[in-house]
Enzyme design. Structure first.
Site, PDB file in Angstrom:
ATOM      1  N   ARG A 148      -0.209   8.619 -10.737  1.00 20.64           N
ATOM      2  CA  ARG A 148      -0.329   7.422  -9.887  1.00 20.64           C
ATOM      3  C   ARG A 148       0.375   6.218 -10.511  1.00 20.64           C
ATOM      4  O   ARG A 148       0.894   5.356  -9.815  1.00 20.64           O
ATOM      5  CB  ARG A 148      -1.815   7.108  -9.641  1.00 20.64           C
ATOM      6  CG  ARG A 148      -2.493   8.087  -8.695  1.00 20.64           C
ATOM      7  CD  ARG A 148      -3.960   7.730  -8.499  1.00 20.64           C
ATOM      8  NE  ARG A 148      -4.134   6.453  -7.844  1.00 20.64           N
ATOM      9  CZ  ARG A 148      -4.078   6.242  -6.517  1.00 20.64           C
ATOM     10  NH1 ARG A 148      -3.870   7.252  -5.710  1.00 20.64           N
ATOM     11  NH2 ARG A 148      -4.244   5.036  -6.015  1.00 20.64           N
ATOM     12  N   GLU A 160     -12.031  -5.394  -4.885  1.00 19.30           N
ATOM     13  CA  GLU A 160     -12.608  -4.041  -4.787  1.00 19.30           C
ATOM     14  C   GLU A 160     -11.859  -3.034  -5.680  1.00 19.30           C
ATOM     15  O   GLU A 160     -12.363  -1.941  -5.937  1.00 19.30           O
ATOM     16  CB  GLU A 160     -12.563  -3.540  -3.329  1.00 19.30           C
ATOM     17  CG  GLU A 160     -13.554  -4.226  -2.389  1.00 19.30           C
ATOM     18  CD  GLU A 160     -13.176  -5.665  -2.057  1.00 19.30           C
ATOM     19  OE1 GLU A 160     -11.963  -5.942  -1.902  1.00 19.30           O
ATOM     20  OE2 GLU A 160     -14.072  -6.528  -1.977  1.00 19.30           O
ATOM     21  N   ASN A 161     -10.653  -3.402  -6.129  1.00 17.73           N
ATOM     22  CA  ASN A 161      -9.855  -2.444  -6.905  1.00 17.73           C
ATOM     23  C   ASN A 161     -10.427  -2.142  -8.297  1.00 17.73           C
ATOM     24  O   ASN A 161      -9.983  -1.206  -8.963  1.00 17.73           O
ATOM     25  CB  ASN A 161      -8.398  -2.921  -7.035  1.00 17.73           C
ATOM     26  CG  ASN A 161      -7.591  -2.760  -5.772  1.00 17.73           C
ATOM     27  OD1 ASN A 161      -6.646  -3.507  -5.512  1.00 17.73           O
ATOM     28  ND2 ASN A 161      -7.931  -1.778  -4.938  1.00 17.73           N
ATOM     29  N   ASP A 194       0.820  -1.215   0.000  1.00 19.72           N
ATOM     30  CA  ASP A 194       0.000   0.000   0.000  1.00 19.72           C
ATOM     31  C   ASP A 194       0.857   1.270   0.000  1.00 19.72           C
ATOM     32  O   ASP A 194       1.950   1.291   0.561  1.00 19.72           O
ATOM     33  CB  ASP A 194      -0.902  -0.026   1.248  1.00 19.72           C
ATOM     34  CG  ASP A 194      -2.046   0.969   1.129  1.00 19.72           C
ATOM     35  OD1 ASP A 194      -2.284   1.485   0.020  1.00 19.72           O
ATOM     36  OD2 ASP A 194      -2.701   1.233   2.153  1.00 19.72           O
ATOM     37  N   GLY A 195       0.290   2.315  -0.608  1.00 20.99           N
ATOM     38  CA  GLY A 195       0.939   3.631  -0.544  1.00 20.99           C
ATOM     39  C   GLY A 195       1.536   4.095  -1.864  1.00 20.99           C
ATOM     40  O   GLY A 195       2.188   5.137  -1.923  1.00 20.99           O
ATOM     41  N   ARG A 219     -11.497   1.440  -9.260  1.00 22.21           N
ATOM     42  CA  ARG A 219     -10.562   2.506  -9.646  1.00 22.21           C
ATOM     43  C   ARG A 219     -10.751   2.876 -11.116  1.00 22.21           C
ATOM     44  O   ARG A 219     -11.303   2.093 -11.899  1.00 22.21           O
ATOM     45  CB  ARG A 219      -9.127   2.024  -9.414  1.00 22.21           C
ATOM     46  CG  ARG A 219      -8.869   1.806  -7.947  1.00 22.21           C
ATOM     47  CD  ARG A 219      -7.440   1.458  -7.660  1.00 22.21           C
ATOM     48  NE  ARG A 219      -7.301   1.288  -6.227  1.00 22.21           N
ATOM     49  CZ  ARG A 219      -6.237   1.621  -5.522  1.00 22.21           C
ATOM     50  NH1 ARG A 219      -5.187   2.119  -6.118  1.00 22.21           N
ATOM     51  NH2 ARG A 219      -6.218   1.430  -4.224  1.00 22.21           N
ATOM     52  N   TRP A 251       2.820   7.938  -2.644  1.00 19.27           N
ATOM     53  CA  TRP A 251       4.244   8.092  -2.998  1.00 19.27           C
ATOM     54  C   TRP A 251       4.360   8.951  -4.264  1.00 19.27           C
ATOM     55  O   TRP A 251       5.184   9.860  -4.339  1.00 19.27           O
ATOM     56  CB  TRP A 251       4.853   6.712  -3.224  1.00 19.27           C
ATOM     57  CG  TRP A 251       6.314   6.673  -3.528  1.00 19.27           C
ATOM     58  CD1 TRP A 251       7.337   6.557  -2.634  1.00 19.27           C
ATOM     59  CD2 TRP A 251       6.923   6.747  -4.831  1.00 19.27           C
ATOM     60  NE1 TRP A 251       8.545   6.547  -3.289  1.00 19.27           N
ATOM     61  CE2 TRP A 251       8.328   6.673  -4.640  1.00 19.27           C
ATOM     62  CE3 TRP A 251       6.431   6.889  -6.129  1.00 19.27           C
ATOM     63  CZ2 TRP A 251       9.234   6.706  -5.695  1.00 19.27           C
ATOM     64  CZ3 TRP A 251       7.328   6.933  -7.178  1.00 19.27           C
ATOM     65  CH2 TRP A 251       8.713   6.841  -6.965  1.00 19.27           C
TER      66      TRP A 251
END
Ligand code: FPP
Length: 252
Positions: free
Chosen positions: A42, A76-77, A29-30, A80, A34
Protein backbone atom coordinates in the site's frame (compact mmCIF):
# COMPACT_ATOMS: atom_id res chain seq x y z
CA UNK A 1 11.51 3.94 -6.03
CA UNK A 2 8.07 3.24 -7.50
CA UNK A 3 8.31 5.07 -10.80
CA UNK A 4 5.20 5.72 -12.82
CA UNK A 5 4.88 5.40 -16.55
CA UNK A 6 2.84 8.41 -17.50
CA UNK A 7 1.61 10.21 -20.55
CA UNK A 8 3.71 13.35 -20.66
CA UNK A 9 1.15 15.67 -22.24
CA UNK A 10 -2.33 16.60 -21.15
CA UNK A 11 -5.13 15.92 -23.61
CA UNK A 12 -5.91 19.08 -25.52
CA UNK A 13 -7.78 21.30 -23.15
CA UNK A 14 -11.22 22.47 -24.23
CA UNK A 15 -12.29 24.47 -21.23
CA UNK A 16 -12.85 28.21 -21.16
CA UNK A 17 -10.15 30.17 -19.40
CA UNK A 18 -12.49 32.86 -18.09
CA UNK A 19 -14.81 30.33 -16.42
CA UNK A 20 -12.26 28.32 -14.47
CA UNK A 21 -13.24 27.23 -10.96
CA UNK A 22 -11.48 29.49 -8.45
CA UNK A 23 -11.18 26.71 -5.92
CA UNK A 24 -10.80 22.98 -6.63
CA UNK A 25 -10.82 20.43 -3.79
CA UNK A 26 -9.79 16.80 -4.20
CA UNK A 27 -10.31 13.64 -2.16
CA UNK A 28 -7.16 11.75 -3.16
CA UNK A 29 -8.67 8.27 -3.08
CA UNK A 30 -7.66 4.91 -4.53
CA UNK A 31 -3.97 4.66 -3.60
CA UNK A 32 -4.43 1.30 -1.89
CA UNK A 33 -6.37 -0.24 -4.80
CA UNK A 34 -3.82 1.10 -7.28
CA UNK A 35 -1.06 -0.69 -5.36
CA UNK A 36 -3.11 -3.89 -5.01
CA UNK A 37 -3.74 -4.02 -8.78
CA UNK A 38 0.04 -4.07 -9.21
CA UNK A 39 0.74 -6.48 -6.34
CA UNK A 40 2.65 -3.70 -4.60
CA UNK A 41 2.51 -2.74 -0.91
CA UNK A 42 0.00 0.00 0.00
CA UNK A 43 2.87 2.37 0.71
CA UNK A 44 3.72 2.25 -3.01
CA UNK A 45 0.21 3.51 -3.72
CA UNK A 46 0.63 6.42 -1.32
CA UNK A 47 4.04 7.26 -2.79
CA UNK A 48 2.49 7.30 -6.27
CA UNK A 49 -0.40 9.38 -4.88
CA UNK A 50 2.04 11.94 -3.51
CA UNK A 51 3.61 12.21 -7.00
CA UNK A 52 0.19 12.78 -8.50
CA UNK A 53 -0.46 15.51 -5.95
CA UNK A 54 2.77 17.29 -7.00
CA UNK A 55 1.83 16.98 -10.64
CA UNK A 56 -1.74 18.22 -10.21
CA UNK A 57 -0.71 21.09 -7.92
CA UNK A 58 1.77 22.25 -10.58
CA UNK A 59 -0.87 21.99 -13.30
CA UNK A 60 -3.39 23.95 -11.21
CA UNK A 61 -0.80 26.67 -10.75
CA UNK A 62 0.07 26.70 -14.46
CA UNK A 63 -3.52 27.07 -15.62
CA UNK A 64 -4.40 29.73 -13.04
CA UNK A 65 -6.47 27.94 -10.37
CA UNK A 66 -6.42 30.16 -7.26
CA UNK A 67 -6.99 27.54 -4.55
CA UNK A 68 -6.39 23.78 -4.44
CA UNK A 69 -7.40 21.85 -1.32
CA UNK A 70 -6.45 18.19 -0.91
CA UNK A 71 -7.50 15.61 1.67
CA UNK A 72 -4.26 13.97 2.76
CA UNK A 73 -5.19 12.48 6.15
CA UNK A 74 -8.57 12.47 7.87
CA UNK A 75 -9.46 12.38 11.56
CA UNK A 76 -10.64 8.80 10.85
CA UNK A 77 -7.42 7.67 9.12
CA UNK A 78 -5.76 7.01 12.50
CA UNK A 79 -7.69 3.69 12.43
CA UNK A 80 -5.25 2.44 9.77
CA UNK A 81 -2.28 0.24 10.71
CA UNK A 82 0.50 2.26 12.37
CA UNK A 83 2.87 1.41 9.52
CA UNK A 84 0.54 2.95 6.95
CA UNK A 85 -0.03 6.06 9.08
CA UNK A 86 3.77 6.34 9.38
CA UNK A 87 4.15 6.06 5.60
CA UNK A 88 1.69 8.89 4.94
CA UNK A 89 3.32 11.13 7.57
CA UNK A 90 6.77 10.38 6.12
CA UNK A 91 5.54 11.30 2.63
CA UNK A 92 4.20 14.56 3.99
CA UNK A 93 7.53 15.30 5.65
CA UNK A 94 9.39 14.53 2.44
CA UNK A 95 7.07 16.74 0.45
CA UNK A 96 7.40 19.64 2.91
CA UNK A 97 11.20 19.42 2.86
CA UNK A 98 11.13 19.66 -0.91
CA UNK A 99 8.51 22.39 -0.88
CA UNK A 100 10.68 24.51 1.42
CA UNK A 101 13.74 23.89 -0.75
CA UNK A 102 11.95 24.84 -3.96
CA UNK A 103 9.79 27.58 -2.50
CA UNK A 104 11.45 30.53 -4.21
CA UNK A 105 11.14 28.73 -7.55
CA UNK A 106 7.56 27.45 -7.18
CA UNK A 107 6.04 30.39 -5.27
CA UNK A 108 3.09 28.40 -3.94
CA UNK A 109 1.31 29.65 -0.83
CA UNK A 110 0.63 26.72 1.49
CA UNK A 111 -1.82 26.26 4.35
CA UNK A 112 -2.83 23.31 6.48
CA UNK A 113 -6.39 22.53 7.54
CA UNK A 114 -6.80 20.24 10.54
CA UNK A 115 -5.63 19.71 14.08
CA UNK A 116 -1.88 19.51 13.56
CA UNK A 117 -1.15 19.77 17.30
CA UNK A 118 -1.06 15.96 17.61
CA UNK A 119 1.46 15.45 14.81
CA UNK A 120 5.14 14.78 15.49
CA UNK A 121 7.20 17.83 16.55
CA UNK A 122 9.25 17.44 13.34
CA UNK A 123 6.18 17.56 11.12
CA UNK A 124 4.65 20.44 13.09
CA UNK A 125 7.85 22.44 12.66
CA UNK A 126 7.88 21.79 8.91
CA UNK A 127 4.22 22.79 8.65
CA UNK A 128 4.82 26.02 10.51
CA UNK A 129 7.92 26.82 8.49
CA UNK A 130 6.11 26.14 5.21
CA UNK A 131 3.14 28.33 6.17
CA UNK A 132 5.33 31.21 7.34
CA UNK A 133 7.79 31.11 4.43
CA UNK A 134 5.10 30.80 1.78
CA UNK A 135 2.68 33.43 3.08
CA UNK A 136 4.16 36.13 0.83
CA UNK A 137 3.32 34.26 -2.37
CA UNK A 138 0.31 35.09 -4.46
CA UNK A 139 -0.99 33.03 -7.34
CA UNK A 140 -2.06 29.64 -6.13
CA UNK A 141 -2.79 28.61 -2.54
CA UNK A 142 -2.55 24.92 -1.77
CA UNK A 143 -4.39 23.77 1.37
CA UNK A 144 -3.39 20.36 2.68
CA UNK A 145 -5.91 18.74 5.03
CA UNK A 146 -4.10 16.73 7.69
CA UNK A 147 -5.88 15.22 10.68
CA UNK A 148 -8.88 16.99 9.19
CA UNK A 149 -12.56 16.14 9.61
CA UNK A 150 -15.48 18.31 8.52
CA UNK A 151 -17.50 17.61 11.68
CA UNK A 152 -14.46 18.17 13.88
CA UNK A 153 -13.84 21.49 12.12
CA UNK A 154 -17.42 22.64 12.79
CA UNK A 155 -17.23 21.65 16.48
CA UNK A 156 -13.95 23.49 16.90
CA UNK A 157 -15.41 26.57 15.22
CA UNK A 158 -18.37 26.50 17.65
CA UNK A 159 -15.97 26.16 20.59
CA UNK A 160 -13.81 29.05 19.40
CA UNK A 161 -16.82 31.25 18.75
CA UNK A 162 -18.36 30.62 22.19
CA UNK A 163 -14.96 31.20 23.81
CA UNK A 164 -14.72 34.59 22.08
CA UNK A 165 -18.28 35.36 23.25
CA UNK A 166 -17.42 34.70 26.89
CA UNK A 167 -14.02 36.42 26.82
CA UNK A 168 -14.73 39.82 28.36
CA UNK A 169 -11.43 41.22 27.08
CA UNK A 170 -12.43 40.70 23.44
CA UNK A 171 -14.81 42.85 21.45
CA UNK A 172 -18.01 40.82 21.09
CA UNK A 173 -18.17 38.95 17.80
CA UNK A 174 -20.89 40.21 15.57
CA UNK A 175 -24.22 38.39 15.41
CA UNK A 176 -23.57 34.85 14.23
CA UNK A 177 -24.04 34.83 10.47
CA UNK A 178 -22.68 32.36 7.93
CA UNK A 179 -19.92 34.84 7.07
CA UNK A 180 -18.91 35.31 10.73
CA UNK A 181 -18.98 31.55 11.37
CA UNK A 182 -16.85 30.86 8.28
CA UNK A 183 -14.09 32.94 9.82
CA UNK A 184 -13.83 30.41 12.67
CA UNK A 185 -13.16 27.53 10.29
CA UNK A 186 -9.72 26.34 9.16
CA UNK A 187 -10.71 27.72 5.76
CA UNK A 188 -11.16 31.32 6.99
CA UNK A 189 -10.63 33.77 4.10
CA UNK A 190 -10.71 30.99 1.50
CA UNK A 191 -13.70 30.95 -0.86
CA UNK A 192 -15.80 27.78 -0.81
CA UNK A 193 -14.70 25.12 -3.29
CA UNK A 194 -16.42 25.46 -6.65
CA UNK A 195 -15.53 21.93 -7.66
CA UNK A 196 -14.90 18.86 -5.51
CA UNK A 197 -13.33 15.88 -7.26
CA UNK A 198 -13.33 12.33 -5.95
CA UNK A 199 -11.51 9.72 -7.98
CA UNK A 200 -11.61 5.92 -7.47
CA UNK A 201 -15.33 5.35 -8.06
CA UNK A 202 -16.50 6.09 -4.52
CA UNK A 203 -19.41 8.52 -4.42
CA UNK A 204 -19.44 10.05 -0.97
CA UNK A 205 -18.03 13.11 0.72
CA UNK A 206 -16.33 11.28 3.66
CA UNK A 207 -16.33 14.15 6.16
CA UNK A 208 -14.54 16.50 3.74
CA UNK A 209 -15.33 20.25 3.81
CA UNK A 210 -18.88 19.68 5.09
CA UNK A 211 -19.57 23.35 5.75
CA UNK A 212 -17.79 24.68 2.67
CA UNK A 213 -19.28 22.21 0.16
CA UNK A 214 -22.87 23.48 0.44
CA UNK A 215 -22.91 24.61 -3.21
CA UNK A 216 -19.86 22.87 -4.62
CA UNK A 217 -20.20 20.98 -7.87
CA UNK A 218 -19.22 17.34 -7.38
CA UNK A 219 -17.26 15.31 -9.92
CA UNK A 220 -16.65 11.59 -9.59
CA UNK A 221 -14.41 9.43 -11.76
CA UNK A 222 -13.40 5.76 -11.65
CA UNK A 223 -9.74 6.62 -12.22
CA UNK A 224 -7.63 5.83 -9.15
CA UNK A 225 -5.78 8.82 -7.69
CA UNK A 226 -2.25 7.71 -8.69
CA UNK A 227 -3.49 7.51 -12.33
CA UNK A 228 -5.21 10.91 -12.20
CA UNK A 229 -3.47 13.35 -14.54
CA UNK A 230 -3.84 16.67 -16.34
CA UNK A 231 -6.23 15.17 -18.89
CA UNK A 232 -8.48 13.96 -16.05
CA UNK A 233 -8.44 17.39 -14.47
CA UNK A 234 -9.30 18.93 -17.84
CA UNK A 235 -12.31 16.58 -18.04
CA UNK A 236 -13.42 17.56 -14.54
CA UNK A 237 -13.13 21.25 -15.41
CA UNK A 238 -15.10 20.78 -18.62
CA UNK A 239 -17.83 18.98 -16.69
CA UNK A 240 -17.84 21.85 -14.18
CA UNK A 241 -18.18 24.42 -16.95
CA UNK A 242 -21.20 22.62 -18.35
CA UNK A 243 -23.09 22.85 -15.04
CA UNK A 244 -25.85 25.33 -14.34
CA UNK A 245 -25.10 26.67 -10.85
CA UNK A 246 -28.33 28.03 -9.44
CA UNK A 247 -27.58 28.25 -5.70
CA UNK A 248 -31.21 27.54 -4.94
CA UNK A 249 -32.47 30.10 -7.46
CA UNK A 250 -34.11 29.48 -10.83
CA UNK A 251 -31.08 30.09 -13.03
CA UNK A 252 -30.78 31.74 -16.41
C1 FPP B 1 -6.80 7.44 0.23
O1 FPP B 1 -6.55 6.28 -0.53
C2 FPP B 1 -5.53 8.14 0.47
C3 FPP B 1 -5.05 8.50 1.69
C4 FPP B 1 -5.76 8.21 2.95
C5 FPP B 1 -3.72 9.14 1.83
C6 FPP B 1 -3.42 10.24 0.87
C7 FPP B 1 -2.00 10.59 1.02
C8 FPP B 1 -1.15 10.89 0.01
C9 FPP B 1 -1.56 11.01 -1.41
C10 FPP B 1 0.32 11.10 0.28
C11 FPP B 1 0.71 12.29 1.11
C12 FPP B 1 0.16 13.57 0.68
C13 FPP B 1 0.83 14.68 0.29
C14 FPP B 1 0.04 15.94 0.15
C15 FPP B 1 2.28 14.73 -0.03
P1 FPP B 1 -6.81 4.86 0.14
O2 FPP B 1 -5.57 4.43 0.84
O3 FPP B 1 -8.02 4.92 1.02
O4 FPP B 1 -7.07 3.96 -1.12
P2 FPP B 1 -8.03 2.69 -1.20
O5 FPP B 1 -9.43 3.17 -0.91
O6 FPP B 1 -7.86 2.24 -2.62
O7 FPP B 1 -7.52 1.69 -0.21
Amino acid sequence: MFRLLRKSRPEKQAWERDKLPRHIAIIMDGNGRWAKQRALPRKAGHAAGAETFRRIATYCKDIGIEYLTVYAFSTENWKRPAEEVGTIMALLEKYLHEAIEKMERDKVKMKFFGDVSVLSPKLRKLIEETEVLSQKFEGVQVNICVNYGGRDEILRAVERYTKDLSDSALPKPKRLTEEVFSEYMYSAHVPDPDLIIRPSGEMRISNFLLWQSAYSELYFTDVLWPDFDEAELNRAIMSFQARDRRYGGVGK
